[in-house]
Design an enzyme around this catalytic site. Structure first.
Site, mmCIF file in Angstrom:
data_model
loop_
_atom_site.group_PDB
_atom_site.id
_atom_site.type_symbol
_atom_site.label_atom_id
_atom_site.label_comp_id
_atom_site.label_asym_id
_atom_site.label_seq_id
_atom_site.Cartn_x
_atom_site.Cartn_y
_atom_site.Cartn_z
ATOM 1 N N ASN A 195 64.945 122.813 133.168
ATOM 2 C CA ASN A 195 65.330 123.096 131.791
ATOM 3 C C ASN A 195 64.716 122.016 130.900
ATOM 4 O O ASN A 195 64.101 121.066 131.383
ATOM 5 C CB ASN A 195 66.853 123.190 131.636
ATOM 6 C CG ASN A 195 67.576 121.913 132.036
ATOM 7 O OD1 ASN A 195 67.100 120.806 131.809
ATOM 8 N ND2 ASN A 195 68.740 122.062 132.658
ATOM 9 N N GLU A 198 65.790 118.368 131.631
ATOM 10 C CA GLU A 198 65.211 117.841 132.873
ATOM 11 C C GLU A 198 63.726 117.545 132.695
ATOM 12 O O GLU A 198 63.213 116.544 133.204
ATOM 13 C CB GLU A 198 65.427 118.853 133.999
ATOM 14 C CG GLU A 198 66.890 119.022 134.400
ATOM 15 C CD GLU A 198 67.144 120.259 135.238
ATOM 16 O OE1 GLU A 198 68.180 120.300 135.918
ATOM 17 O OE2 GLU A 198 66.304 121.198 135.199
ATOM 18 N N ASP A 264 70.148 129.201 137.639
ATOM 19 C CA ASP A 264 70.242 129.886 138.932
ATOM 20 C C ASP A 264 69.833 131.353 138.791
ATOM 21 O O ASP A 264 69.134 131.911 139.649
ATOM 22 C CB ASP A 264 71.688 129.840 139.459
ATOM 23 C CG ASP A 264 72.146 128.432 139.807
ATOM 24 O OD1 ASP A 264 71.283 127.542 139.910
ATOM 25 O OD2 ASP A 264 73.358 128.240 139.974
#
Length: 483
Positions: A195, A198, A264
């Protein structure tokens, strides 16, 4: 459903990483404790869900793709609950049980749709446990089309390069959901899906989109990736592909309730589609839509093929002009759960005329949703002869679907709609008043289910058969004049 998404169950995905169990305590708060200034939660419901790598695997299984989960858990009650959930979701368990670890459990207390507290049960894992997991992986990985490394930084994954190198030698795609401040460990993977937070932990913040793109290209090259996907939250998704082209997909989220597990969902849906033959760009479009659905739910959640297919149909009016009955059942179940009244009628509707429009408009007033079942072309030929229908099934369906009063059009192939009424079981079955005193197909099933039958008068002067006869008569008259 899976035909719409182009998904096949023949391919298999292996998910490896940190597996967790998410527990939810739902309740209400109406007073403060006299012992301390904290709310008292009166628990009304308890729920367990798969978290971490388990959530990735469950999302893949929900799309009908064969998936196995390889992770580490303890020999405790959490592990037992984990095994039960994996079985419920049709995920093949390759879990390694060890006395040296505790099953990771995250408990959330929720009241009035707000999370009040989270309690984590976990312990730092010894590297020896990670090595056991890696050895297990090397025994089984060759049986899979795609491997997902779901890294939550909990210690299950060690020596990431051994996973990636093994897969590259066998031409197995490796998708990575990264974590931590060292992305070098993911070098050589097919793709990674950080993301924005990150990503910026690795490359620094970007003040503009050009700067973001420059840093994304540099990271892709540095890590020798085929693809780089950065999820940007409300700003959508950025893809840098294997031809060094970039694409921005806008966010599909209609209502953001909880961003937990959205990443996820993206990697799970993308892997399921790519394993079934889709390209990365096409697969990412669907995965992005799935993430938009996921954030509209609370906590880690599953996006089913039914939900995804419904969403995809909603983006294409032509594609949704006619429904398959089994697919429509999923939609109708959702409508009934909302307390909406379903009205249904049927007919050939070969030549749509003002009488039909009036009739269907009055039918819609009897409930919230109107379903029109139409005879297939072969069914009409059986009933009315080889010269009918005048218009094909597709043409008739598109005209009906274009009416403001009609919500769904579904075909049936039998001479009567008896079976389709038995399946859908509407609250109201509607027919024309000319059926007064006659047997009505489907009525017995609807009445037995607590529904009712309503007869609506037709507008005088309109009939498909009369229209066809008048057209034929005009042609004959024109022919006589020519002769």
């Amino acid at each position: 459903m899976n035909e719409i998404l182009n998904i096949t169950t023949l391919n298999r995905v292996l998910v490896v990483g940190d597996v967790m169990l998410d527990e939810y305590l739902f309740g209400e708060v109406d007073r403060i404790s006299p012992e301390a200034p904290v709310p008292i939660v009166k628990v009304s419901r308890y729920e367990t869900r798969l978290g971490g790598a388990g959530n990735v695997a469950a999302n893949i299984a929900a799309l009908g793709v064969g998936v196995s989960l390889l992770g580490v858990c303890g020999k405790d009650l959490g592990a037992n609950a984990l095994a039960t959930k994996l079985q419920e979701h049709d995920v093949i368990s390759l879990m390694v049980k060890s006395d040296q670890v505790r099953t990771i459990v995250k408990k959330r207390i929720v009241a009035h749709q707000q999370q009040l507290m989270r309690i984590d049960e976990e312990a730092v894992q010894d590297r020896s446990v990670g090595k056991i997991l890696r050895d297990k992986f090397l025994e089984v990985y060759q049986d899979y089309n795609i491997v997902i490394l779901s890294d939550y930084g909990k210690g299950a994954l060690v020596d990431h390069q051994s996973y990636i190198n093994a897969c590259n030698k066998k031409n197995i795609k490796v998708f990575v959901d990264p974590k931590g401040g060292d992305f070098q460990r993911y070098k050589g993977a097919t793709l990674i899906t950080p993301n924005l937070r990150e990503f910026e932990e690795i490359v620094g913040t970007s003040k503009s989109q050009p700067e973001l793109l420059e840093k994304a290209y540099a990271l892709k090259e540095k890590l020798n990736l085929d693809f780089l996907i950065i999820t940007l939250g409300a700003d959508g998704v950025l893809l840098i592909d294997d031809q060094s082209e970039h694409y921005m997909l806008s966010s599909e989220a209609r209502q953001i309730y909880d961003v937990s597990g959205a990443g996820d969902t993206v990697i799970a849906v993308l892997a399921a589609l790519v394993a079934s033959g889709s390209g990365i760009q096409d697969g990412l479009k669907v995965a992005n839509a799935a993430a938009g659905l996921a954030v509209g739910k609370m906590g880690t959640s599953i996006v089913t093929s039914q939900e995804l297919a419904r969403y995809m149909r909603s983006q294409d009016i032509v594609d949704r002009s006619i429904w398959d009955v089994d697919e429509l059942l999923d939609e109708i179940d959702s409508i009934k759960m909302k307390g909406q009244k379903v009205v249904m009628t049927n007919g050939c509707f070969d030549i749509l005329h003002p009488g039909h429009v009036d009739y269907l408009g009055k039918a819609k007033l009897l409930g919230d949703v109107l379903i029109v079942a139409i005879n297939s072309d072969e069914s009409i030929r059986t009933l009315k002869g080889k010269s009918r229908p005048m218009n094909s099934l597709e043409s008739r369906a598109k005209l009906l679907a274009g009416l403001k009063s009609v919500d769904y059009v579904v075909r049936f192939d039998d001479n009567t709609p008896e079976v389709i009424y038995q399946k859908i079981l509407p609250h109201v079955l509607v027919k024309g008043s000319d059926y007064f005193g006659k047997e009505i197909s489907g009525a017995s099933a609807v009445l037995a289910n607590g529904g009712c039958v309503e007869l609506i008068p037709f507008v005088d002067g309109f009939s498909s058969s009369n229209i066809i006869q008048n057209i034929a008569k005009r042609f004959l008259e024109l022919g006589d004049k020519v002769n």
